[in-house]
Write a protein that holds these residues in place. Sequence first.
Motif, PDB file in Angstrom:
ATOM      1  N   UNK A  60       5.026  -1.699  -3.031  1.00 31.35           N
ATOM      2  CA  UNK A  60       4.980  -0.943  -2.018  1.00 31.35           C
ATOM      3  C   UNK A  60       3.807  -1.377  -1.278  1.00 31.35           C
ATOM      4  N   UNK A  61       3.419  -1.084  -0.312  1.00 31.28           N
ATOM      5  CA  UNK A  61       2.294  -1.152   0.700  1.00 31.28           C
ATOM      6  C   UNK A  61       1.165  -0.457   0.508  1.00 31.28           C
ATOM      7  N   UNK A  62      -0.192  -0.806   0.268  1.00 30.47           N
ATOM      8  CA  UNK A  62      -1.372  -0.206   0.189  1.00 30.47           C
ATOM      9  C   UNK A  62      -1.961  -0.250   1.740  1.00 30.47           C
ATOM     10  N   UNK A  63      -1.816   0.850   2.462  1.00 31.03           N
ATOM     11  CA  UNK A  63      -2.517   0.938   3.803  1.00 31.03           C
ATOM     12  C   UNK A  63      -3.840   1.009   3.569  1.00 31.03           C
ATOM     13  N   UNK A  64      -4.658   0.451   4.719  1.00 27.95           N
ATOM     14  CA  UNK A  64      -6.054   0.579   4.714  1.00 27.95           C
ATOM     15  C   UNK A  64      -6.454   2.193   4.739  1.00 27.95           C
ATOM     16  N   UNK A  65      -5.969   3.017   5.587  1.00 29.22           N
ATOM     17  CA  UNK A  65      -6.062   4.299   5.514  1.00 29.22           C
ATOM     18  C   UNK A  65      -4.854   5.143   5.698  1.00 29.22           C
ATOM     19  N   UNK A  66      -4.580   6.187   5.526  1.00 33.03           N
ATOM     20  CA  UNK A  66      -3.524   7.166   5.655  1.00 33.03           C
ATOM     21  C   UNK A  66      -2.905   7.157   6.784  1.00 33.03           C
ATOM     22  N   UNK A  67      -3.346   7.091   7.807  1.00 33.61           N
ATOM     23  CA  UNK A  67      -2.837   7.222   9.281  1.00 33.61           C
ATOM     24  C   UNK A  67      -2.062   5.855   9.525  1.00 33.61           C
ATOM     25  N   UNK A  68      -2.302   4.792   8.742  1.00 38.82           N
ATOM     26  CA  UNK A  68      -1.733   3.339   8.973  1.00 38.82           C
ATOM     27  C   UNK A  68      -0.320   3.441   8.304  1.00 38.82           C
ATOM     28  N   UNK A  69      -0.021   4.550   7.231  1.00 41.57           N
ATOM     29  CA  UNK A  69       1.381   4.796   7.011  1.00 41.57           C
ATOM     30  C   UNK A  69       2.268   5.461   7.759  1.00 41.57           C
ATOM     31  N   UNK A  70       3.511   4.781   7.814  1.00 47.19           N
ATOM     32  CA  UNK A  70       4.514   5.138   8.954  1.00 47.19           C
ATOM     33  C   UNK A  70       4.927   6.727   8.864  1.00 47.19           C
ATOM     34  N   UNK A 102      17.795   6.285 -14.007  1.00 47.42           N
ATOM     35  CA  UNK A 102      16.397   6.105 -13.349  1.00 47.42           C
ATOM     36  C   UNK A 102      16.413   6.661 -11.792  1.00 47.42           C
ATOM     37  N   UNK A 103      15.306   6.810 -11.453  1.00 48.56           N
ATOM     38  CA  UNK A 103      14.916   7.237 -10.133  1.00 48.56           C
ATOM     39  C   UNK A 103      14.853   5.976  -9.203  1.00 48.56           C
ATOM     40  N   UNK A 104      15.508   6.246  -7.866  1.00 49.77           N
ATOM     41  CA  UNK A 104      15.516   5.239  -6.846  1.00 49.77           C
ATOM     42  C   UNK A 104      15.222   5.785  -5.446  1.00 49.77           C
ATOM     43  N   UNK A 105      14.384   6.985  -5.414  1.00 51.65           N
ATOM     44  CA  UNK A 105      14.143   7.497  -4.012  1.00 51.65           C
ATOM     45  C   UNK A 105      12.829   6.440  -3.471  1.00 51.65           C
ATOM     46  N   UNK A 106      12.968   6.307  -2.322  1.00 50.19           N
ATOM     47  CA  UNK A 106      12.137   5.413  -1.545  1.00 50.19           C
ATOM     48  C   UNK A 106      10.859   5.865  -1.307  1.00 50.19           C
ATOM     49  N   UNK A 107       9.888   5.106  -1.756  1.00 45.84           N
ATOM     50  CA  UNK A 107       8.195   5.329  -1.357  1.00 45.84           C
ATOM     51  C   UNK A 107       8.031   5.357   0.077  1.00 45.84           C
ATOM     52  N   UNK A 108       8.052   6.508   0.517  1.00 40.48           N
ATOM     53  CA  UNK A 108       7.674   6.894   2.079  1.00 40.48           C
ATOM     54  C   UNK A 108       6.306   7.180   2.361  1.00 40.48           C
ATOM     55  N   UNK A 109       5.718   7.869   1.512  1.00 39.54           N
ATOM     56  CA  UNK A 109       4.231   8.255   1.643  1.00 39.54           C
ATOM     57  C   UNK A 109       3.680   7.858   0.401  1.00 39.54           C
ATOM     58  N   UNK A 110       2.342   7.693   0.237  1.00 40.05           N
ATOM     59  CA  UNK A 110       1.668   7.551  -0.832  1.00 40.05           C
ATOM     60  C   UNK A 110       0.998   8.773  -1.563  1.00 40.05           C
ATOM     61  N   UNK A 111       1.390   9.822  -0.651  1.00 41.04           N
ATOM     62  CA  UNK A 111       1.069  11.219  -1.306  1.00 41.04           C
ATOM     63  C   UNK A 111       2.141  11.761  -2.371  1.00 41.04           C
ATOM     64  N   UNK A 112       3.363  11.314  -1.978  1.00 35.94           N
ATOM     65  CA  UNK A 112       4.232  11.734  -3.020  1.00 35.94           C
ATOM     66  C   UNK A 112       4.130  11.933  -4.581  1.00 35.94           C
ATOM     67  N   UNK A 113       3.841  13.002  -5.029  1.00 35.08           N
ATOM     68  CA  UNK A 113       3.614  13.266  -6.378  1.00 35.08           C
ATOM     69  C   UNK A 113       4.575  12.406  -7.469  1.00 35.08           C
ATOM     70  N   UNK A 114       5.884  12.106  -7.186  1.00 33.38           N
ATOM     71  CA  UNK A 114       6.691  11.543  -8.062  1.00 33.38           C
ATOM     72  C   UNK A 114       6.985  10.093  -7.879  1.00 33.38           C
TER      73      UNK A 114
END
Length: 727
Positions: free
Chosen positions: A552-562, A135-147
Amino acid sequence: MKKLFFISLFSACVFINPLIAQNNSESMDKKIEEIIKQLTLKEKLDMCHAQSKFSSKGVARLGIPELWMSDGPHGVRAEIEWDTWNHAQWTNDSCTAFPALTCLAATFNPDLSYKYGKAIGQEARYRKKDVLLGPGVNIYRTPLNGRNFEYMGEDPYLASKMVVPYIHGVQENGVAACVKHYVLNNQEHWRDHINVELSDRALYEIYLPAFKAAVQEGKVWSIMGAYNQFRGQYCCHNELLVNKILKKDWAFDGTLITDWGATHNTKQAALYGLDIEMGTGTDGLTSSSKNAYDNYYLANPLRKMIENGEIEESVVDDKVRRILRLMFRTSMNKSRPFGSMNSQEHFDIAREIAQEGIVLLKNEDNFFPIDPKTTKTIAIIGENATKVMTLGGGSSELKTIHEISPLQGFQERFTNANILHAMGYSSGPSVYGRVIPSKLNAKSLRSQAVKIASQADMVLYVGGLNKNHHQDCEGDDRLQFELPFEQEKLLSEILKVNKNTALILVSGNAVEMPWISKVKAIAQVWYLGSEAGHAIADIISGDVNPSGKLPFTFPVKLEDNAAHSFGKLSYPGDGKNQEYKEDILVGYRWHDTKNIKPLFEFGFGLSYTNFDITNTSSDKNTYHSNDTISISCEIKNTGKVDGKETIQIYAKDKSSSVLRPSKELKGFKKINLRAGESKTIQIKIPVKKLSFFDDTNMNWKLEKGEFQFLIGTSSRNIYQSIDIKVE
């Protein structure tokens, strides 16, 4: 007599099948050393690189078989031609498609992870695969990551607890799990070359723990390196990541396999821990000698360096030793079971995981569940109601024996209802690596959808993302946070004619929801595989009470993501380098520490019933470093229907000498309760798990002082707290 025969046969299987004990035996090591003495240098090197798209050589004269690999992690990929990426057009390579790993993580249920691994391992074994690439265990860092849909969320503790049973389940079949992508492959954009820079604390506290658990607790037999670079070296041959951390510090005794085409240098590949090189050539032997398998970095180029005295042959011996160990565990393990494929048991497991992973995000006025006996008119609108989701997405694509669509699931369950359907929007065909616009007229699709919405008592809008390029797909990232394909415009027009509208969100990622206040309910349903439509209908009808929690967290807007709050160099980088400027504050750690309200927090998920947590206590007040903290609490189902709830325990360091997140997940447990039932549960947390990584001494450090444990059902829905002291 027949009963006695079957009992004795089963007993024999149990007796000969403790694979781990056999595989770690001294006799295996002795056999490996004897084999190495008999191999020529050419034979050794042939074992270290591909001979086809998905296999590496054995040694026929000694009876050593090939190694055959298959993409995962959600099913066994259809057969691929020897030298190309074309499908081999077999007629017997359809599989059971299991839910995406985001869904598995959302179950918060390690027992289901084991079932998942065992079932997919049985399918891989039946197809005669030795290594399942997952399996894959890379960390969800950005909601734009295609994988992201292939991974297990943003929290290293959750990913660690979910990956271990998956590995155990797969490897019981004599098939190696191959945990990926080691490490920091947290975006697809520029993945083949981007150089990641981050602190040692972030590396050890956030991005390594799930891999470490896979090695030390899961005893995984193989690991796949990542495409990207880390501190100037590619991850598949990285001196720090592979030689020091993976093979020395963690004592990994398995095989490191490249991602396909991720090898870049012969000397580094030889000296910095790579064992099997895959995918370097794109055409094998079919059209030219340039990319022939013998010209791989670990083939003739390495042979010349050894013959010239630049590299010792013992370097290759270590690789072969690891490969032979992998073979004794898989292709040369004569006691491994036969496997099975597309059984009803596998479909049932896929459906159960899907049911437990679906997350109910909003349920205004108890819109869900919908009475399955209803005679109302229900409009099912959206391309995702019928779009095949097991195709596309890159290497995780599947050729499944069937895929129940959401529309089919609703039609089969709500037999008394008048169900209308309109596509509403079109995303175009799914082609890897590029976007092909739809030829359908968007305006006419929208008009038809609005028309049937106006005729219905309620609307179930089935939208979100899909597996097309620039969506949830390998090879690049999403280009926008909002819903694509003019879905927001479609939703707006539907809501004008029918306010009794709910959203069935199909995605592996968070999306922006400026329309959230206008819809009655939202169910996050992920990519659910073969039994998708059945599982969704099970939840919507109330046959199954939703119990999934967001991984994972749903941010209100993209800029709220770290990752997105620090500018371009943080994401996606400048084309060459990238800095993880948020450091250890990933996901809910960022939102909670910086007090940024999310749209939906980590661990969030509603139910059709209610729960209460009381009588929380710890076994004592003061602990030492070798102690284990035992936290108990009583949980009661105060509603009228049976349901499952996940107790989550977060730790807060109240007196740290360094920056620490406001809270970190340290324990969880999923409980099934009948209506009105109460249970007292215990969750144990080793005191050492309260340590942080001290980058001044490059070791874990536990400081004495006060800690607070927060007990709740999400990172922000906290019921009670307990204060303890560590001496």
